[in-house]
Motif scaffolding. Structure first.
Motif, PDB file in Angstrom:
ATOM      1  N   LEU A 190      36.560 -23.762 -10.337  1.00  0.00           N
ATOM      2  CA  LEU A 190      36.204 -23.316 -11.684  1.00  0.00           C
ATOM      3  C   LEU A 190      35.353 -24.362 -12.406  1.00  0.00           C
ATOM      4  O   LEU A 190      34.464 -24.006 -13.182  1.00  0.00           O
ATOM      5  CB  LEU A 190      37.469 -23.015 -12.479  1.00  0.00           C
ATOM      6  N   GLN A 191      35.631 -25.629 -12.175  1.00  0.00           N
ATOM      7  CA  GLN A 191      34.815 -26.682 -12.792  1.00  0.00           C
ATOM      8  C   GLN A 191      33.345 -26.530 -12.437  1.00  0.00           C
ATOM      9  O   GLN A 191      32.467 -26.822 -13.251  1.00  0.00           O
ATOM     10  CB  GLN A 191      35.313 -28.056 -12.361  1.00  0.00           C
ATOM     11  N   ASP A 235      32.183 -23.711 -22.261  1.00  0.00           N
ATOM     12  CA  ASP A 235      33.313 -22.884 -21.831  1.00  0.00           C
ATOM     13  C   ASP A 235      34.617 -23.663 -21.958  1.00  0.00           C
ATOM     14  O   ASP A 235      34.629 -24.902 -21.960  1.00  0.00           O
ATOM     15  CB  ASP A 235      33.131 -22.446 -20.370  1.00  0.00           C
ATOM     16  N   GLU A 236      35.723 -22.929 -22.069  1.00  0.00           N
ATOM     17  CA  GLU A 236      37.037 -23.569 -22.106  1.00  0.00           C
ATOM     18  C   GLU A 236      37.842 -23.129 -20.896  1.00  0.00           C
ATOM     19  O   GLU A 236      37.680 -22.019 -20.389  1.00  0.00           O
ATOM     20  CB  GLU A 236      37.782 -23.215 -23.391  1.00  0.00           C
ATOM     21  N   LEU A 237      38.705 -24.024 -20.446  1.00  0.00           N
ATOM     22  CA  LEU A 237      39.527 -23.775 -19.266  1.00  0.00           C
ATOM     23  C   LEU A 237      40.992 -23.832 -19.691  1.00  0.00           C
ATOM     24  O   LEU A 237      41.474 -24.864 -20.154  1.00  0.00           O
ATOM     25  CB  LEU A 237      39.224 -24.828 -18.197  1.00  0.00           C
ATOM     26  N   ARG A 248      43.423 -26.999 -20.704  1.00  0.00           N
ATOM     27  CA  ARG A 248      44.499 -26.916 -21.691  1.00  0.00           C
ATOM     28  C   ARG A 248      45.605 -26.041 -21.133  1.00  0.00           C
ATOM     29  O   ARG A 248      45.355 -24.972 -20.588  1.00  0.00           O
ATOM     30  CB  ARG A 248      43.955 -26.315 -22.997  1.00  0.00           C
ATOM     31  N   VAL A 249      46.846 -26.491 -21.261  1.00  0.00           N
ATOM     32  CA  VAL A 249      47.984 -25.763 -20.704  1.00  0.00           C
ATOM     33  C   VAL A 249      48.705 -24.988 -21.802  1.00  0.00           C
ATOM     34  O   VAL A 249      49.002 -25.535 -22.866  1.00  0.00           O
ATOM     35  CB  VAL A 249      48.965 -26.709 -20.000  1.00  0.00           C
ATOM     36  N   VAL A 250      48.975 -23.721 -21.520  1.00  0.00           N
ATOM     37  CA  VAL A 250      49.806 -22.882 -22.380  1.00  0.00           C
ATOM     38  C   VAL A 250      51.067 -22.571 -21.594  1.00  0.00           C
ATOM     39  O   VAL A 250      50.999 -22.011 -20.498  1.00  0.00           O
ATOM     40  CB  VAL A 250      49.084 -21.582 -22.772  1.00  0.00           C
ATOM     41  N   ARG A 251      52.197 -22.953 -22.107  1.00  0.00           N
ATOM     42  CA  ARG A 251      53.471 -22.770 -21.404  1.00  0.00           C
ATOM     43  C   ARG A 251      54.134 -21.466 -21.840  1.00  0.00           C
ATOM     44  O   ARG A 251      54.275 -21.194 -23.036  1.00  0.00           O
ATOM     45  CB  ARG A 251      54.393 -23.946 -21.700  1.00  0.00           C
ATOM     46  N   CYS A 252      54.549 -20.639 -20.858  1.00  0.00           N
ATOM     47  CA  CYS A 252      55.337 -19.438 -21.118  1.00  0.00           C
ATOM     48  C   CYS A 252      56.742 -19.669 -20.588  1.00  0.00           C
ATOM     49  O   CYS A 252      56.915 -19.986 -19.406  1.00  0.00           O
ATOM     50  CB  CYS A 252      54.729 -18.220 -20.413  1.00  0.00           C
ATOM     51  N   LEU A 288      34.519 -13.517 -24.343  1.00  0.00           N
ATOM     52  CA  LEU A 288      34.686 -13.133 -22.947  1.00  0.00           C
ATOM     53  C   LEU A 288      35.791 -13.982 -22.324  1.00  0.00           C
ATOM     54  O   LEU A 288      35.710 -15.217 -22.315  1.00  0.00           O
ATOM     55  CB  LEU A 288      33.389 -13.304 -22.162  1.00  0.00           C
ATOM     56  N   VAL A 289      36.809 -13.314 -21.812  1.00  0.00           N
ATOM     57  CA  VAL A 289      37.953 -13.983 -21.190  1.00  0.00           C
ATOM     58  C   VAL A 289      37.950 -13.633 -19.703  1.00  0.00           C
ATOM     59  O   VAL A 289      38.137 -12.475 -19.324  1.00  0.00           O
ATOM     60  CB  VAL A 289      39.278 -13.529 -21.829  1.00  0.00           C
TER      61      VAL A 289
END
Length: 293
Positions: free
Chosen positions: A9-10, A17-19, A42-46, A66-67
């Motif tokens: 992805l890099q 863009d954001e990752l 960036r980490v989003v924890r569920c 756009l996602v």
């Protein structure tokens, strides 16, 4: 797998863009954070498990229109992101684009390939388009379209009561709102075929069938007879009953078991889906409706 996906992805993302990495209730949050930070993600924890819980958390945390989605067992071609952007830029009425997903070179497939859509021709999708439209393992959706339909149904998908079918259900609901979709072959990636145990593969097909049946049940509940007939013909006939004679003639017990498991799953998922509450286009657990009242 996460490190491999993020490395690829890099190479495809631009400087603006954001990752975002969504940690779907992993047992080792520190390790996920460590790997993600190495790549500037960036980490989003569920705290609640579920494929669609994670996908919804991802688009809600994102800041761009756009996602694009990529699973951790996928790696992408350097032209992946540009392929998606070009497809939606050329089609302002398209809410989503799915990408070309190939079997990695040199890998063998046990049974049927998992989450593969290896086409080379661009296509436009609407509510009358038959067949597989793509997989959430590699696709892009407009954030505004996701917000319009409330995102993914969190009762569908891996880790949910109905174990599959979230992208097909999302496409159905977007079509019902007048949106279109498309297939972008330039957005190429490879899906690791890591499942090798026969029992796991057959169980996976039963889960796919359950999600498919739940999708059909929701189309019935929505009164979308045309879309229901189209999708039902695929699940019961083209991907099920029509395959049985050839499978029997080839004396392939694995493919026979997979086909029967998928058909059984569709029936079970359809019955369960018809008995499960639906609100605002999403399945709801019964307890949440009681507490809301």
């Amino acid at each position: 797998m996460l490190a491999r996906a993020l490395t690829s992805l890099q190479a495809t993302l631009g400087p603006d863009d954001e990752l975002v990495v969504v940690d779907s209730a992993s047992d080792d949050a520190r390790q996920v954070e460590k790997v993600a930070s190495t790549y500037g993600a960036r980490v989003v924890r569920c705290e609640r498990k579920g494929e669609t819980v994670a996908r919804n958390a991802g688009w809600r945390a994102a800041s761009h229109e756009l996602v694009a989605y990529c699973d951790d067992d996928v790696w992408v071609d350097p032209g992946w992101a540009d392929g998606f952007v070009a497809a939606l830029d050329a089609r302002p009425r398209a809410a989503f684009a799915t990408g070309r997903i190939a079997v990695p070179p040199g890998q063998t497939v046990v049974g049927l390939a998992v989450s593969i859509l290896d086409r080379t021709t661009a296509m436009e999708y609407d509510a009358s388009t038959p067949g597989s439209l793509g997989h959430a393992a590699s696709m892009v959706v407009r954030r505004s379209a996701l917000a319009e339909v409330g995102g993914f149904d969190e009762m569908l998908g891996a880790g949910a009561p109905f174990e599959a079918g979230p992208e097909g259900d999302l496409f159905d609901r977007l079509f019902a709102r007048g949106w279109l979709g498309c297939f972008a072959p330039a957005a190429l990636c490879w899906h690791d075929q890591w499942r090798r145990r026969l029992r796991v593969i057959v169980r996976l097909d039963f889960g796919y069938g359950q999600g498919s049946g739940a999708r059909l049940a929701k189309l019935v509940r929505a009164g979308d007879g045309a879309r229901f007939r189209l999708v039902a013909a695929e699940y019961f006939w083209h991907w099920g009953l029509a395959q049985l004679p050839g499978t029997v003639r080839r004396r392939d017990p694995l493919l026979l078991a997979m086909t029967l498991a998928r058909l059984a799953g569709v029936v079970v998922g359809l019955a369960r889906g018809l008995a499960t509450p639906v609100r605002d286009g999403h399945y709801r657990p019964r307890r949440s409706l009681r507490s809301a009242s």
